[in-house]
Write an enzyme that holds these catalytic residues in place. Structure first.
Site, PDB file in Angstrom:
ATOM      1  N   LYS A   1     -15.239   7.008  -4.685  1.00 38.11           N
ATOM      2  CA  LYS A   1     -16.227   7.362  -3.512  1.00 38.11           C
ATOM      3  C   LYS A   1     -16.853   8.690  -4.060  1.00 38.11           C
ATOM      4  O   LYS A   1     -18.486   8.966  -4.782  1.00 38.11           O
ATOM      5  CB  LYS A   1     -16.008   7.278  -1.802  1.00 38.11           C
ATOM      6  CG  LYS A   1     -16.269   6.259  -1.230  1.00 38.11           C
ATOM      7  CD  LYS A   1     -15.046   6.406   0.196  1.00 38.11           C
ATOM      8  CE  LYS A   1     -14.832   5.116   0.294  1.00 38.11           C
ATOM      9  NZ  LYS A   1     -13.817   5.177   0.731  1.00 38.11           N
TER      10      LYS A   1
ATOM     11  N   HIS B   1       1.156  -1.385   0.048  1.00 37.68           N
ATOM     12  CA  HIS B   1       0.513   0.125   0.132  1.00 37.68           C
ATOM     13  C   HIS B   1       1.140   0.892  -0.363  1.00 37.68           C
ATOM     14  O   HIS B   1       0.223   2.595   0.125  1.00 37.68           O
ATOM     15  CB  HIS B   1      -0.883   0.335   1.177  1.00 37.68           C
ATOM     16  CG  HIS B   1      -2.842  -0.925   1.182  1.00 37.68           C
ATOM     17  ND1 HIS B   1      -3.686  -0.482   0.353  1.00 37.68           N
ATOM     18  CD2 HIS B   1      -2.406  -2.103   1.563  1.00 37.68           C
ATOM     19  CE1 HIS B   1      -3.964  -1.444   0.451  1.00 37.68           C
ATOM     20  NE2 HIS B   1      -3.573  -2.040   0.673  1.00 37.68           N
TER      21      HIS B   1
ATOM     22  N   THR C   1      -8.470   5.344  -2.219  1.00 39.52           N
ATOM     23  CA  THR C   1     -10.173   4.880  -2.595  1.00 39.52           C
ATOM     24  C   THR C   1     -11.855   5.970  -2.299  1.00 39.52           C
ATOM     25  O   THR C   1     -12.781   6.054  -2.344  1.00 39.52           O
ATOM     26  CB  THR C   1     -10.797   3.610  -1.999  1.00 39.52           C
ATOM     27  OG1 THR C   1     -10.533   3.743  -0.490  1.00 39.52           O
ATOM     28  CG2 THR C   1     -10.422   2.415  -2.018  1.00 39.52           C
TER      29      THR C   1
ATOM     30  N   LYS D   1      -0.100  14.027   1.150  1.00 36.00           N
ATOM     31  CA  LYS D   1      -0.896  14.168   1.071  1.00 36.00           C
ATOM     32  C   LYS D   1      -1.564  16.024   0.444  1.00 36.00           C
ATOM     33  O   LYS D   1      -3.003  16.517   0.190  1.00 36.00           O
ATOM     34  CB  LYS D   1      -2.446  13.711   1.450  1.00 36.00           C
ATOM     35  CG  LYS D   1      -2.436  12.309   1.742  1.00 36.00           C
ATOM     36  CD  LYS D   1      -3.239  11.398   2.511  1.00 36.00           C
ATOM     37  CE  LYS D   1      -2.983   9.314   2.986  1.00 36.00           C
ATOM     38  NZ  LYS D   1      -3.569   9.452   1.730  1.00 36.00           N
TER      39      LYS D   1
ATOM     40  N   LYS E   1      -9.349  13.172   4.026  1.00 34.03           N
ATOM     41  CA  LYS E   1      -7.893  11.874   4.557  1.00 34.03           C
ATOM     42  C   LYS E   1      -7.263  11.907   5.069  1.00 34.03           C
ATOM     43  O   LYS E   1      -7.031  12.925   5.950  1.00 34.03           O
ATOM     44  CB  LYS E   1      -7.960  11.158   3.420  1.00 34.03           C
ATOM     45  CG  LYS E   1      -6.622  12.951   2.185  1.00 34.03           C
ATOM     46  CD  LYS E   1      -6.524  13.056   0.792  1.00 34.03           C
ATOM     47  CE  LYS E   1      -7.490  13.114  -0.056  1.00 34.03           C
ATOM     48  NZ  LYS E   1      -7.766  11.804  -0.325  1.00 34.03           N
ATOM     49  N   ARG E   2      -6.689  11.292   5.574  1.00 35.37           N
ATOM     50  CA  ARG E   2      -5.338  10.661   6.354  1.00 35.37           C
ATOM     51  C   ARG E   2      -4.859  12.319   6.374  1.00 35.37           C
ATOM     52  O   ARG E   2      -4.514  12.693   5.291  1.00 35.37           O
ATOM     53  CB  ARG E   2      -4.698   9.419   6.702  1.00 35.37           C
ATOM     54  CG  ARG E   2      -3.334   9.644   7.606  1.00 35.37           C
ATOM     55  CD  ARG E   2      -2.750   8.496   7.574  1.00 35.37           C
ATOM     56  NE  ARG E   2      -3.127   7.386   6.294  1.00 35.37           N
ATOM     57  CZ  ARG E   2      -1.497   7.815   5.815  1.00 35.37           C
ATOM     58  NH1 ARG E   2      -0.201   8.003   6.329  1.00 35.37           N
ATOM     59  NH2 ARG E   2      -1.212   7.052   4.726  1.00 35.37           N
TER      60      ARG E   2
END
Length: 796
Positions: free
Chosen positions: A646, A354, A642, A540, A534-535
């Site tokens: 969504k 991952h 993911t 990110k 998100k985290r």
């Protein structure tokens, strides 16, 4: 019993009243919302239980091969509504609740989220479990029953504060405690040789006890098991030490056990934290493997058939100790020679990678591994020596290097198949983190692009859109998401676009009146709802997003009468407790929000919201209301994502880089329906290697330079709070926030212009939905079943 016919509303009502009296011990006139919710849950669980037992029996009787999915996280969220929808009980349940004078939403909102995960890794595992059941694939999910989960997030002075989750402070109506499935897990101690065989004498031990939750698939025809391990002491209390007055030491066995299954991802910046993490990972893995071998031997007997009847999937490196543990059990408990045990283990185990960041692939010192798991350290060295002997590999390649055990390499070497989770990620895995091992084993790495379950993430989370789809193309998309393609011709239909726009606006009103109103934000549902959830992590790039907000705020301030498109930026996510730089970004977002939201000049055009404690239930409110999905990670860093799937499925347009599954999403929805910006993975690698790249980019960008100066001047709270963050952005910037800023800012202005043409925007949203069918977790699981596990569905 299989659920062939739906119970009527009156039958459901009677079952709910039965459980209210016989499970809760309450009369209706005294019942609280909590009592009613448990009564409803038990009534629904009754309908699942028969299917669950029959599914297990069918798999056993047919000698089916089973999937065993090992994961440190299962972010399952609330269960009740998901179960009602998969059992197709929405209408009779609504009627039953009306008969009882109950508010359905109040009942559903009373259920806490199960605190069993953090982010995408755990939510992926939950989607996979649901798809495995919907596809009649026999499976067990194995995890830990965390008492407090990750943590509950709140903000004080804009800063993240972590407190324990309390989801298990009340009964958990979905689980079955299986006292007979308990296993002893050892740690530390020493190894001796007895009659030519190694014997491990652990110095500490705990009991792993099984807590089972049935996971029902669509239609209620099949249910698999999520088996979570709770840690219990082997000795309840050292009574002698207690009576001698050493009360603390007397309780040490209980303290060790409770610590193991108390918190997800304890801070591992200390030696004690590292020890606890390794113990947790072994606790999960050993209990699961002992359980798998027990069941296998009961059903099949011959260990040589293990790879033919069991496929184990390691979700990331957390359960990578499974290789040495399975070899240990086969050698030390069942007497197999090493080579045979190694062969069986490798043909049974598979590993999902991952991450592309080497620092995120776990490594343990040989001192720690040898101290906590001395027998496993011996076996790891045997695995490493065996791999060296059969491959003649270079000296720098291997599991044990520089007094560290590299768990990524261990997982790779012990796996029959290694898979990436998006097309780009899989190719980068071959070229970067496992380049040397890929050259030695060129057929081992395969791709399985992630997916999400359409039952929870569309039918449950977005009932208005689900109904519109049902009315337009039928219900078949629920189990065959590719049928959304039939929606594509309707994108040109003005009436359909108007209906789609009305669904989106209703979702935005719901969010405005709920989550946003609790933050004191008066949201205009006609504004762009721009969401990044998100985290919180540097790669990110939540920092890029908030810097763009500052730059936009300044531009609006300089020209308050300009043609601005109103926008609400919504953030959500948690930072790891020890990740101080990510926590600094959270602080900055909240400080900027406090200033911008109270600015009378600009607040009609720009507001920022950061609701605390982002979880699955909040995602179910946010995602259907999103107009714009922020998928802005540095290219080459995100494995898949993911959340991006969504959002696309729910009709949000994406602003994003060519990273992870963004690449495949853009290919499928069409470049014209995706707002692309930023460097490619290859360009990003070259840029990061260029000396002074951050300062050069900042000096070229007036908007970014102004935003950074405003922070440094203290316009958003105390400037000294952000000196380290500013210094890193100016002088290091490893994730290229500065290099991508101008392109990102310009692309956001293209978003503004596109949003003002509502017909065009709704058409793009419709095409995103219509072309998102590939991103179903059903498709992903079918790929695993065919390409990795060699497993067939079981006929009923």
């Amino acid at each position: 019993m299989m659920l062939h016919t739906l119970p009527t509303a009156s039958v459901l009502r009677d079952r709910i009243l039965h459980h209210l009296t016989h499970s809760q011990g309450r009369g209706a006139e005294f019942a609280t919302t909590f009592d009613w919710r448990l009564a409803v849950s038990f009534a629904v669980r009754d309908l699942i239980a028969g299917t669950w037992v029959d599914a297990f029996r069918a798999a056993r009787d047919q000698g089916a091969k089973r999937v065993c999915y090992l994961s440190m996280e299962f972010l399952i969220g609330r269960i009740l509504d998901d179960a009602i929808i998969n059992l197709r009980l929405e209408k009779p349940m609504d009627e039953a609740l009306r008969m009882l004078g109950l508010d359905r939403q109040e009942i559903l909102d009373n259920e806490p989220d199960a605190a069993l995960g953090n982010g995408g890794l755990g939510r992926l595992a939950a989607c996979f479990m649901e798809s495995l059941s919907s596809l009649n694939c026999p499976a067990f999910g194995y995890g830990i029953r965390y008492e407090h989960g990750l943590f509950r997030q709140r903000f004080e002075g804009g800063q993240q504060v972590e407190t324990p989750e309390d989801w298990l402070n009340q009964p958990h109506p979905w689980e079955f405690v299986k006292l007979d499935y308990s296993y002893t897990i050892g740690f530390k101690g020493h190894v001796e040789t007895v009659d030519g065989r190694a014997v491990w004498h652990p110095g500490e031990s705990v009991i792993a006890r099984a807590y089972d939750t049935p996971v029902v698939g669509w239609g209620g025809h099949w249910a698999n098991t999520l088996r979570l391990w709770g840690a219990h002491p082997t000795t309840l209390l050292d009574l002698h030490r207690f009576n001698a007055g050493d009360h603390t030491a007397a309780a040490e066995p209980e303290a060790l056990a409770r610590t193991l299954s108390r918190v997800l991802y304890p801070d591992d910046t200390t030696d004690a934290g590292k020890e606890l993490r390794l113990k947790q990972e072994y606790f999960l893995t050993s209990a699961s493997l002992q359980d798998i071998l027990r069941r296998f031997l009961q059903e099949h007997g011959d260990l040589q058939r293990l790879p033919d009847k069991v496929a184990m999937q390691l979700n990331d490196t957390h359960p990578a100790i499974a290789g040495p543990e399975l070899i240990r059990l086969l050698m030390d408990d069942h007497g197999l020679p090493f080579e045979q045990a190694h062969d069986l283990a490798q043909r049974t185990l598979n590993y999902t990678n991952h991450t592309l960041m080497p620092e995120a692939l776990e490594r343990w010192s040989t001192w720690l591994m040898g101290g906590i798991l001395p027998r496993h350290m011996q076996i790891i060295q045997m695995i490493d020596d065996h791999h060296r002997a059969i491959t003649n590999r270079p000296a720098h390649v291997g599991i044990v290097q520089n007094d560290q055990v590299r768990m990524g390499e261990l997982a790779f070497i012990m796996a029959g198949r290694v898979n990436g989770v998006s097309a780009l990620h899989t190719e980068l895995v071959k070229d970067t983190v496992f380049a040397d091992l890929h050259r030695l084993h060129p057929d081992r790495i395969v791709n399985q692009t992630n997916g999400v379950t359409p039952r929870r993430w569309l039918r449950m989370a977005n009932p208005g859109l689900a109904q519109l789809l049902d009315d337009t193309i039928g219900e078949g998309w629920t189990t065959d998401l590719e049928q959304l393609r039939a929606l594509e011709p309707h994108a040109g239909d003005a009436a359909f676009r108007e209906a789609l726009g009305q669904v989106k606006r209703a979702n935005k009103v719901w969010l405005s009146n709920g989550v946003l109103a609790t933050l004191g934000i008066k949201a205009d549902p006609d504004a762009i709802f721009d969401i990044q959830v998100k985290r919180i992590h540097e790669y990110k790039r939540q920092l890029l997003n908030i810097l763009e907000a500052i730059a936009l705020w300044k531009r609006i301030h300089d020209d308050p009468n300009g043609d601005w498109t109103p926008r609400i930026k919504i953030f959500g996510g948690k930072a790891a407790p020890g990740y101080w730089l990510a926590k600094s970004v959270i602080h900055l977002i909240n400080d900027v929000a406090a200033t911008i939201n109270n600015d009378p000049v600009t607040r009609r055009y720009l507001q920022i919201a950061y609701p605390p404690n982002y979880n699955v239930s909040m995602a179910e409110d946010l995602i259907p209301a999103a107009d714009l999905s922020e998928q802005i990670s540095t290219a080459g860093k995100e494995a898949s994502g993911t959340g991006n799937m969504k959002f696309t499925l729910n009709g949000a347009l994406t602003i994003g880089t060519l990273d992870g599954a963004n690449v495949e999403i853009r290919e499928r929805v069409g470049p014209e329906n995706f707002f692309l910006f930023g460097l490619t993975a290859e360009e990003a690698t070259a840029e990061a290697a260029t000396p002074g790249h951050a300062r050069t980019a900042i000096e070229k960008s007036g908007d970014l330079r102004d935003a950074l100066h405003l922070i440094a001047e203290g316009r958003f709270g105390r400037a000294e709070s952000y000196y380290t963050l500013l210094d890193r952005t100016w002088n290091d910037d490893p994730f290229l926030v500065a290099s991508d800023f101008d392109d990102y800012f310009a692309t956001q202005r293209r978003v503004d212009a596109a949003y003002r043409d509502s017909a065009s925007w709704d058409r793009m949203a419709a095409l995103n939905i219509a072309r998102s069918g590939f991103f179903s977790s059903d498709r992903t699981i079918r790929g695993y079943m065919t390409d990795i596990w060699n497993v067939l569905p079981v006929a009923i």
